[in-house]
Design a protein around this motif. Structure first.
Motif, PDB file in Angstrom:
ATOM      1  N   PRO A 146      39.374  40.085  43.549  1.00 58.02           N
ATOM      2  CA  PRO A 146      39.130  41.261  42.703  1.00 58.02           C
ATOM      3  C   PRO A 146      39.324  42.534  43.484  1.00 58.02           C
ATOM      4  CG  PRO A 146      37.052  40.296  43.364  1.00 58.02           C
ATOM      5  CD  PRO A 146      38.129  39.395  43.895  1.00 58.02           C
ATOM      6  N   LEU A 147      39.573  43.598  42.776  1.00 55.37           N
ATOM      7  CA  LEU A 147      39.792  44.871  43.449  1.00 55.37           C
ATOM      8  C   LEU A 147      38.532  45.395  44.108  1.00 55.37           C
ATOM      9  CD1 LEU A 147      42.147  46.746  41.009  1.00 55.37           C
ATOM     10  CD2 LEU A 147      42.696  45.604  43.154  1.00 55.37           C
ATOM     11  N   THR A 160      49.519  39.909  36.266  1.00 54.37           N
ATOM     12  CA  THR A 160      48.134  40.373  36.317  1.00 54.37           C
ATOM     13  C   THR A 160      47.846  41.081  37.638  1.00 54.37           C
ATOM     14  OG1 THR A 160      47.436  38.539  34.915  1.00 54.37           O
ATOM     15  CG2 THR A 160      45.719  39.656  36.193  1.00 54.37           C
ATOM     16  N   CYS A 161      48.331  40.491  38.727  1.00 49.71           N
ATOM     17  CA  CYS A 161      48.136  41.104  40.037  1.00 49.71           C
ATOM     18  C   CYS A 161      48.804  42.475  40.117  1.00 49.71           C
ATOM     19  CB  CYS A 161      48.691  40.174  41.121  1.00 49.71           C
ATOM     20  SG  CYS A 161      48.566  40.855  42.778  1.00 49.71           S
ATOM     21  N   GLU A 208      45.228  36.404  42.407  1.00 49.51           N
ATOM     22  CA  GLU A 208      44.452  36.601  41.193  1.00 49.51           C
ATOM     23  C   GLU A 208      42.965  36.457  41.456  1.00 49.51           C
ATOM     24  OE1 GLU A 208      44.477  34.872  36.641  1.00 49.51           O
ATOM     25  OE2 GLU A 208      44.941  33.549  38.297  1.00 49.51           O
ATOM     26  N   HIS A 218      44.515  50.245  40.327  1.00 51.03           N
ATOM     27  CA  HIS A 218      43.817  50.742  41.512  1.00 51.03           C
ATOM     28  C   HIS A 218      44.507  51.969  42.094  1.00 51.03           C
ATOM     29  CE1 HIS A 218      40.887  50.374  44.688  1.00 51.03           C
ATOM     30  NE2 HIS A 218      41.841  50.649  45.563  1.00 51.03           N
ATOM     31  N   LYS A 240      46.749  44.993  38.179  1.00 47.51           N
ATOM     32  CA  LYS A 240      45.556  45.361  38.936  1.00 47.51           C
ATOM     33  C   LYS A 240      45.894  46.387  40.005  1.00 47.51           C
ATOM     34  CE  LYS A 240      42.919  41.041  38.448  1.00 47.51           C
ATOM     35  NZ  LYS A 240      42.367  39.880  39.186  1.00 47.51           N
ATOM     36  N   VAL A 297      37.186  45.862  37.617  1.00 49.94           N
ATOM     37  CA  VAL A 297      38.378  45.692  36.806  1.00 49.94           C
ATOM     38  C   VAL A 297      38.426  44.260  36.316  1.00 49.94           C
ATOM     39  CG1 VAL A 297      40.859  45.843  36.748  1.00 49.94           C
ATOM     40  CG2 VAL A 297      39.559  47.432  38.139  1.00 49.94           C
TER      41      VAL A 297
END
Length: 936
Positions: free
Chosen positions: A174-175, A308-309, A171, A316, A312, A187
């Motif tokens: 970040p991307l 959440t991961c 988590e 992406h 994401k 994001v």
């Protein structure tokens, strides 16, 4: 075949059509201490007049009756060429289709069932979850979409190589972090506290839809398809406007990987609408989807983090796909991705103009990109424009114009190109077209039926000035001809080499994965150090590979002078480059895989092949000098054992038994001399070191002289020819080899044994399955490409050293009797996935389980330890047969048998294996098969 020829061929891979350094390599003075050529001047070979005239020597050529090629007419050249042709056994193919030209038919239902996992590709490559092999043929690739998740955590490497890199599903990552090599996205998504979020993607697998016509704005919904045989994560797209919920297709596999667990485990539902209507019924459909979260009181912080991961990742994947137009078909997308990956990770290995050239490819039109990839994958080098037609290229002439303007292709309109390639363009003509031209020329022009004969005759007239208008006559029949430019070919070849890190793989590797034919294992790419520190190192490596190709081609053409020149060049450059490296390399680092990407290592391959060539010519003195040079240049190399053995043998050939003995004794003190080479040197010391040369008996004498149990089996021979494989009548009266005859003996009067003829195959398969998690564990720099079947350091000493704790822990489990459990788990988890040494088709799980159970944990652990410590030395030469029998349901015994026919004897590597297996506690035998005496 010459020793080292296969290894050199693997190093070269697909031969390059354009060698930019050929002239400079062959014309530069040679700073070598050796003088292998008699006709030399200042280190250069003086070619005879006949060679310099090129095609004018055609009158003195004769046609080989086996392969049909032209060879010089002197007896020595004819005899040498015939020997090579007869040894090869079959006529060479003059053309070769690429994978882009092949259609792959669907497997049968039984094959699909047995290879279910094999047909399921990794989450990076598959297009849709429902495409069959037949439907995934090249003819259907135009309907593919360009969906590639370059951020999948099992292979991704990144631009930043100054620190350790690894992709983590955390988590806190970040991307937009440097761990992800791709377009940065801001994001900020948290599932907790949000009721919905949106992403844009598309529908694939349209050929399986119930609804062929889709309108913009049509409402859709998503549903899991867990019973899909190709992808357990498959997600169907339904028409929400239809009362019967018609299937519209599937989501891309890369996206389904993340949305599927969100739907199944975290109770998310998805709906959306169509944002673009397809022009054709099977085209992809752009959609926008929104998720709705079902509130749950049982959700904890860990669930929120994981969901959440996953979301994401899904975002992406969807955003990465936006960079590729929907019209891009699979091979075009793969080509673009290869270039982008190489420029992202190895930008420092290209000049500024080369970077601009490669980056300009993505700016070309879709037709131009597709046409260039097609031409690059074909054999060529020249192509008739009239013969170029691909269904996915709508305007070939406009694409050719754009490619020509940007320097990617050259045409026959270029006078220089035409003059240099007149022979290659002649090969585009048919025999009838060649005859038309020859009829216009003088009567002594060859007008036979052999195409190459006619071409050679035409070229003679052209070179002699008799027919200066030959190029125009050729182009009048061929029309405009084109070829990939030298610059494009050179840079794309370099990109492929940097991407795959070998010469055996090329763009077809993408295709095999896309079609589900090959599935690669899951692993992390953690890159901390570049293989090539700078452009100078890479250019030296490329030049060495060019010399290796020239050497290989010279052997094919039996050009003795050029072969000798290549040996001298390789020896001089190997010595100069290795002397600098030896001073700064420690013994711990010298045998790492990085050494395989140095110019000196490539030159050593050429020198070793040259040594074998010189030995065949009985030039032992020259071979001895080269062997001494190798041993002095590479002080820490696992090949030193073979070099030392050959040096000792050649010295004996030269009548120097005392020096031969000293070399053998010195080799036994070298820690890099191992396996069969060590046993061979020990036996030489015992043979050559008899009184009065040596009075003291070596300490290894008793060990090396140990008796290996022998049994003798008689059979009825089918043939008695020397130099041919021995064949016998089996117990059923059918033809069989000595190995099958031995298996029949052990199954019958030999004691009811079951077994397989496997040699090294079953052992490498067992090792790969038992050590799977170790092979693909997280280790720095050993995984750099998504197309690897093993870590780069597997055949080096560092494999065991770096993973010692993991390996010993696994070996302890094997020793304690858990091998069968590990084997079953590994088989069920990875069946069909490529792994070096593992052969899924040759050995069944039941055979492997029986073998592992009967061998026992202690013996198996000892064997796996030796393979882990020195895979390169011990991965060949194992006994022919592995046989076993059970005493009860859980206990049994196993035996390894080396089978020898009437005229065979043990090789040193086989003897080394038998002695090692005896030390490990195995039961071993040598089964000698002989012919039954003829009754009178």
């Amino acid at each position: 075949m010459l020793t080292g020829r296969d290894s050199l061929n693997r190093l070269i891979g697909k031969r390059r059509r354009y060698l930019p350094n050929r002239e400079s390599l062959l014309s530069a003075p040679i700073q070598s201490s050796l003088n292998l050529c008699n006709d030399t001047k200042n280190g250069k070979i003086i070619p005879d007049d006949e060679t310099e005239k090129g095609y004018s020597k055609a009158a003195r050529l004769v046609t080989c009756p086996i392969c049909g090629s032209d060879v010089p007419g002197d007896n020595h050249m004819i005899n040498s060429h015939l020997d090579a042709c007869l040894a090869r056994g079959t006529k060479r193919k003059l053309t070769q289709r690429t994978l882009l030209q092949l259609n792959f038919s669907a497997q049968t239902q039984d094959q699909n069932h047995s290879n279910e996992t094999k047909l399921s590709t990794t989450n990076v490559f598959s297009e849709g979850p429902v495409e069959s092999l037949e439907q995934n043929s090249i003819c259907g690739l135009a309907n593919y979409v360009a969906v590639e998740d370059y951020n999948s955590n099992h292979w991704r490497s990144t631009e930043n190589t100054t620190s350790h890199q690894r992709i983590n599903c955390d988590e806190k990552t970040p991307l937009s972090s440097p761990h992800i090599n791709g377009p940065e996205h801001d994001v900020n998504v948290t599932v907790d506290g949000m009721s919905e979020a949106t992403l844009q993607t598309f529908i694939v697998g349209r050929r399986y839809s119930d609804e062929k016509e889709i309108k913009i704005g049509a409402h859709i919904s998503l549903s899991r398809d867990p019973n899909n045989v190709k992808d357990p994560n498959a997600v169907k797209v339904f028409s929400a406007d239809s009362g019967c919920c018609k299937v519209l297709g599937y989501l891309p596999k890369e996206l389904s990987e993340y949305l599927s667990p969100l739907m199944e485990k975290y109770s998310l539902s998805f709906e959306g609408f169509v944002i673009s209507a397809p022009k054709h019924s099977l085209d992809i459909v752009q959609i926008k989807i929104t998720y709705h979260k079902i509130e749950s009181d049982n959700e904890n912080d860990d669930d929120i983090k994981v969901s959440t991961c996953l979301w994401k990742r899904a975002l992406h994947v969807a955003r990465s796909a936006k960079g590729y137009p929907s019209s891009m078909i699979k091979y075009q997308c793969n080509f673009n991705l290869l270039i982008q990956e190489v420029l992202g990770n190895s930008r420092h290995l290209f000049k500024a103009d080369e970077i601009d050239f490669l980056e300009s490819f993505s700016m070309l039109s879709g037709d131009s990109q597709r046409l260039f990839v097609r031409l690059y994958m074909r054999k060529g080098p020249w192509f008739r424009l009239s013969n170029i037609s691909y269904p996915e290229v709508s305007n070939s002439r406009e694409a050719i114009r754009e490619l020509t303007d940007n320097g990617y292709i050259r045409s026959s309109e270029d006078t220089n190109e035409l003059h240099d390639a007149i022979k290659d363009i002649c090969n585009l003509l048919t025999v009838s077209e060649l005859r038309e031209i020859s009829c216009v020329l003088p009567k002594n022009c060859h007008r036979g039926s052999r195409k190459q004969k006619v071409i050679a005759s035409l070229l003679c007239f052209y070179e002699d000035g008799i027919c200066p208008f030959l190029p125009k006559m050729i182009l009048d029949r061929t029309g405009l001809c084109i070829r990939v430019s030298s610059k494009a070919e050179h840079l794309i070849w370099r990109a492929e080499r940097l991407f795959f890190l070998n010469g055996e793989q090329d763009l077809s590797a993408f295709l095999l994965v896309d079609l589900g034919i090959v599935k690669y294992p899951t692993y992390n790419c953690i890159i901390a150090e570049q293989i090539f520190s700078g452009l100078c190192d890479l250019l030296a490596y490329e030049e060495a590979i060019e010399l290796a190709q020239i050497m290989d081609q010279s052997l094919d053409e039996n050009n003795i002078e050029l072969v000798l020149r290549c040996i001298m060049i390789a020896e001089s450059r190997m010595y100069s480059s290795s002397c600098k490296a030896v001073q700064s390399i420690t013994s711990e680092l010298a045998n790492t895989f990085h050494s395989c990407f140095s110019a000196s290592w490539v030159y050593s391959k050429v020198v070793l092949l040259g040594i074998s060539f010189l030995e065949r010519e009985q030039r032992f003195n020259d071979a001895i000098n080269l062997l001494r040079r190798l041993l002095s240049c590479f002080t820490c190399d696992s090949r030193r054992g073979y070099w030392t053995l050959r040096l000792s043998i050649d010295l004996e050939h030269m009548g120097c038994p005392s020096e031969s003995l000293s070399v053998a004794e010195g080799g036994l003190l070298d820690s890099w001399v191992r396996a069969g080479s060590r046993v061979a040197l020990q036996r030489r010391v015992l043979r050559l070191g008899k009184p009065p040369r040596r009075w003291k008996i070596p300490s290894f004498s008793e060990s090396i002289k140990r008796k290996i149990t022998e049994i003798h089996v008689q059979g009825r021979p089918l043939n008695c020819e020397i130099g041919m494989k021995s064949w016998f009548y089996g117990e059923d009266g059918e033809k069989c080899g000595v190995e099958q005859l031995a298996l029949q003996y052990y199954a019958g009067e030999g004691g009811g044994w079951h077994g397989v003829h496997t040699e090294s195959g079953i052992w490498l398969t067992i090792f790969g399955l038992l050590m799977w998690d170790i092979l693909f564990s997280d280790v720095l720099d050993v995984f750099r490409s998504r197309f690897q079947n093993a870590p780069l350091d597997l055949a080096t000493d560092s494999f065991y050293i770096v993973r010692k704790n993991l390996i010993e822990s696994q070996l302890q489990k094997i020793y304690d009797g858990m091998a069968e459990e590990i084997l079953i788990t590994s088989w069920e988890s990875h069946v069909g996935t490529v792994c070096r040494g593992v052969n899924w088709d040759r050995h069944s799980l039941s055979e492997l389980r029986a073998a592992v159970t009967c061998i026992g944990g202690p013996c198996l652990a000892h064997l796996c330890r030796h393979l882990a410590q020195d895979y390169g030395s011990w991965s060949s030469g194992m006994p022919d047969l592995l046989i076993w029998r059970f005493h009860n349901e859980y206990r049994g015994e196993a035996k390894l048998v080396e089978v020898k026919g009437p005229r065979d004897r043990l090789s040193e590597q086989q003897r080394a294996w038998l002695l090692l297996l005896m030390d490990c506690g195995f039961k071993v035998e040598v089964c000698k098969v002989s012919a039954q005496p003829v009754s009178t």
